[in-house]
Design a protein around this motif. Structure first.
Motif, PDB file in Angstrom:
ATOM      1  N   ASP A 139       0.836  -1.213   0.000  1.00  0.00           N
ATOM      2  CA  ASP A 139       0.000   0.000   0.000  1.00  0.00           C
ATOM      3  C   ASP A 139       0.867   1.258   0.000  1.00  0.00           C
ATOM      4  O   ASP A 139       0.571   2.233  -0.705  1.00  0.00           O
ATOM      5  N   ASP A 140       1.940   1.243   0.798  1.00  0.00           N
ATOM      6  CA  ASP A 140       2.842   2.399   0.852  1.00  0.00           C
ATOM      7  C   ASP A 140       3.495   2.634  -0.507  1.00  0.00           C
ATOM      8  O   ASP A 140       3.605   3.781  -0.962  1.00  0.00           O
ATOM      9  N   ALA A 141       3.947   1.550  -1.129  1.00  0.00           N
ATOM     10  CA  ALA A 141       4.610   1.675  -2.432  1.00  0.00           C
ATOM     11  C   ALA A 141       3.629   2.180  -3.480  1.00  0.00           C
ATOM     12  O   ALA A 141       3.960   3.048  -4.309  1.00  0.00           O
ATOM     13  N   LEU A 142       2.403   1.658  -3.464  1.00  0.00           N
ATOM     14  CA  LEU A 142       1.394   2.080  -4.441  1.00  0.00           C
ATOM     15  C   LEU A 142       1.057   3.560  -4.251  1.00  0.00           C
ATOM     16  O   LEU A 142       0.937   4.318  -5.234  1.00  0.00           O
ATOM     17  N   ALA A 143       0.925   3.995  -3.003  1.00  0.00           N
ATOM     18  CA  ALA A 143       0.638   5.411  -2.740  1.00  0.00           C
ATOM     19  C   ALA A 143       1.785   6.296  -3.218  1.00  0.00           C
ATOM     20  O   ALA A 143       1.560   7.384  -3.774  1.00  0.00           O
ATOM     21  N   ALA A 144       3.015   5.838  -3.027  1.00  0.00           N
ATOM     22  CA  ALA A 144       4.180   6.615  -3.456  1.00  0.00           C
ATOM     23  C   ALA A 144       4.239   6.714  -4.975  1.00  0.00           C
ATOM     24  O   ALA A 144       4.558   7.776  -5.539  1.00  0.00           O
ATOM     25  N   VAL A 145       3.925   5.613  -5.660  1.00  0.00           N
ATOM     26  CA  VAL A 145       3.917   5.624  -7.131  1.00  0.00           C
ATOM     27  C   VAL A 145       2.825   6.558  -7.646  1.00  0.00           C
ATOM     28  O   VAL A 145       3.029   7.301  -8.622  1.00  0.00           O
ATOM     29  N   ARG A 146       1.686   6.551  -6.992  1.00  0.00           N
ATOM     30  CA  ARG A 146       0.593   7.431  -7.423  1.00  0.00           C
ATOM     31  C   ARG A 146       0.917   8.898  -7.171  1.00  0.00           C
ATOM     32  O   ARG A 146       0.432   9.774  -7.883  1.00  0.00           O
ATOM     33  N   GLU A 147       1.744   9.158  -6.155  1.00  0.00           N
ATOM     34  CA  GLU A 147       2.186  10.537  -5.925  1.00  0.00           C
ATOM     35  C   GLU A 147       3.082  11.004  -7.068  1.00  0.00           C
ATOM     36  O   GLU A 147       2.992  12.156  -7.515  1.00  0.00           O
ATOM     37  N   VAL A 148       3.934  10.096  -7.538  1.00  0.00           N
ATOM     38  CA  VAL A 148       4.763  10.435  -8.705  1.00  0.00           C
ATOM     39  C   VAL A 148       3.868  10.628  -9.928  1.00  0.00           C
ATOM     40  O   VAL A 148       4.050  11.565 -10.723  1.00  0.00           O
ATOM     41  N   TRP A 149       2.877   9.743 -10.091  1.00  0.00           N
ATOM     42  CA  TRP A 149       1.950   9.839 -11.228  1.00  0.00           C
ATOM     43  C   TRP A 149       1.274  11.207 -11.287  1.00  0.00           C
ATOM     44  O   TRP A 149       1.119  11.786 -12.374  1.00  0.00           O
ATOM     45  N   HIS A 157       8.719  17.327  -7.073  1.00  0.00           N
ATOM     46  CA  HIS A 157       9.265  16.169  -7.783  1.00  0.00           C
ATOM     47  C   HIS A 157      10.325  15.458  -6.942  1.00  0.00           C
ATOM     48  O   HIS A 157      10.357  14.230  -6.887  1.00  0.00           O
ATOM     49  N   GLN A 158      11.182  16.222  -6.300  1.00  0.00           N
ATOM     50  CA  GLN A 158      12.217  15.621  -5.460  1.00  0.00           C
ATOM     51  C   GLN A 158      11.598  14.890  -4.275  1.00  0.00           C
ATOM     52  O   GLN A 158      12.024  13.789  -3.923  1.00  0.00           O
ATOM     53  N   HIS A 159      10.595  15.500  -3.658  1.00  0.00           N
ATOM     54  CA  HIS A 159       9.927  14.872  -2.517  1.00  0.00           C
ATOM     55  C   HIS A 159       9.261  13.564  -2.941  1.00  0.00           C
ATOM     56  O   HIS A 159       9.385  12.538  -2.255  1.00  0.00           O
ATOM     57  N   TYR A 181       9.102   7.663  -3.157  1.00  0.00           N
ATOM     58  CA  TYR A 181       8.994   6.479  -4.018  1.00  0.00           C
ATOM     59  C   TYR A 181      10.178   5.536  -3.803  1.00  0.00           C
ATOM     60  O   TYR A 181      10.002   4.329  -3.608  1.00  0.00           O
ATOM     61  N   ARG A 182      11.396   6.085  -3.800  1.00  0.00           N
ATOM     62  CA  ARG A 182      12.593   5.245  -3.614  1.00  0.00           C
ATOM     63  C   ARG A 182      12.569   4.558  -2.247  1.00  0.00           C
ATOM     64  O   ARG A 182      12.892   3.374  -2.126  1.00  0.00           O
ATOM     65  N   SER A 183      12.186   5.290  -1.211  1.00  0.00           N
ATOM     66  CA  SER A 183      12.142   4.735   0.134  1.00  0.00           C
ATOM     67  C   SER A 183      11.103   3.614   0.238  1.00  0.00           C
ATOM     68  O   SER A 183      11.373   2.545   0.813  1.00  0.00           O
ATOM     69  N   ALA A 184       9.918   3.841  -0.325  1.00  0.00           N
ATOM     70  CA  ALA A 184       8.845   2.844  -0.257  1.00  0.00           C
ATOM     71  C   ALA A 184       9.203   1.588  -1.035  1.00  0.00           C
ATOM     72  O   ALA A 184       8.931   0.462  -0.587  1.00  0.00           O
ATOM     73  N   MET A 185       9.834   1.757  -2.195  1.00  0.00           N
ATOM     74  CA  MET A 185      10.209   0.597  -2.997  1.00  0.00           C
ATOM     75  C   MET A 185      11.317  -0.202  -2.332  1.00  0.00           C
ATOM     76  O   MET A 185      11.322  -1.435  -2.366  1.00  0.00           O
TER      77      MET A 185
END
Length: 233
Positions: free
Chosen positions: A62-72, A138-140, A145-149
């Motif tokens: 869930d954390d990784a998916l939320a992080a990816v969606r933030e990048v999206w 973008h940096q945030h 994203y990197r941390s969650a993955m």
């Protein structure tokens, strides 16, 4: 005058000034932290039921998916230069959507699939940043994203290792095997204390050569890392 007989710095009243503590940006510090976290994760998983392990993994997914969606969200607006990023995000999102119970049936395969999709997104993001440097949000988002993955990959690694190490055993033999593994982990955690104390002691001294310190603790850390690698996929 040599460093050994140089007079101590004093304040206006002649009292010795406290020496500055130099914090060492050390690769050994990072390795120590990484090994400690990995051992903690192993020990935790060996105490969890399958249901509890699934709950922990689902949280990571869930954390990784939320992080990816933030990048999206940062690449939603139509832009030819961002097409590759959006496609890579969609592919990774599809890999993260299956439930933890699905992933637990074959954590090695799930990790490989997620890893491949993540690598594609990493490459697309790197190309996008090179073409148009981005800051702030973008940096945030990229850091999250990197941390969650990384947390998800580590979770899948440990889950796969525990599954492989315990699968051949059933009933009492399985419980005995868990105890043996936890005893091995406890021994490795105890071994970490020597390099940890060494680093802490030297961090209190001035003008320390970080590379020399890394060499001093490197053998201990590599030995503990090698012991862990025997279990990991």
């Amino acid at each position: 005058m040599t460093a050994g007989n140089r007079p101590e710095s004093v304040d206006r009243e002649g009292a010795p000034r406290p020496r500055k503590v130099i914090e060492l940006p050390s690769s050994s510090d990072a390795k120590l932290e990484q090994l400690g976290a990995r051992l903690e994760a192993f020990d935790s998983h060996l105490q969890l039921s399958s249901t509890q392990s699934a709950t922990v993994l689902q949280s990571r997914l869930d954390d990784a998916l939320a992080a990816v969606r933030e990048v999206w969200a940062l690449y939603e607006s139509p832009s030819a230069s961002d097409d590759e990023v959006r496609e890579a995000i969609a592919a990774l999102e599809a890999r993260l959507k299956p439930s933890a119970s699905t992933a637990m049936r074959s954590p090695e395969k799930q990790r490989a699939r997620i890893g491949a999709a993540s690598a594609e997104l990493d490459g697309a993001l790197a190309a996008a940043r090179a073409n148009e440097p981005r800051e702030g949000a973008h940096q945030h988002a990229s850091a999250r994203y990197r941390s969650a993955m990384e947390a998800l990959r580590a979770e899948l690694d440990v889950l796969a290792a525990c599954r492989r190490l315990l699968t051949p055993y059933q009933g009492r033999a399985r419980a005995d095997r868990r105890r043996e593994l936890r005893a091995d982990i406890a021994a490795l955690r105890a071994r970490l204390e020597a390099p940890r104390r060494y680093l802490e002691n030297h961090r209190r001294r001035t003008a320390i050569d970080g590379r020399r310190v890394d060499r001093e603790v490197g053998k201990d850390l590599e030995a503990i890392s090698a012991a862990l690698e025997r279990w990991l996929p």
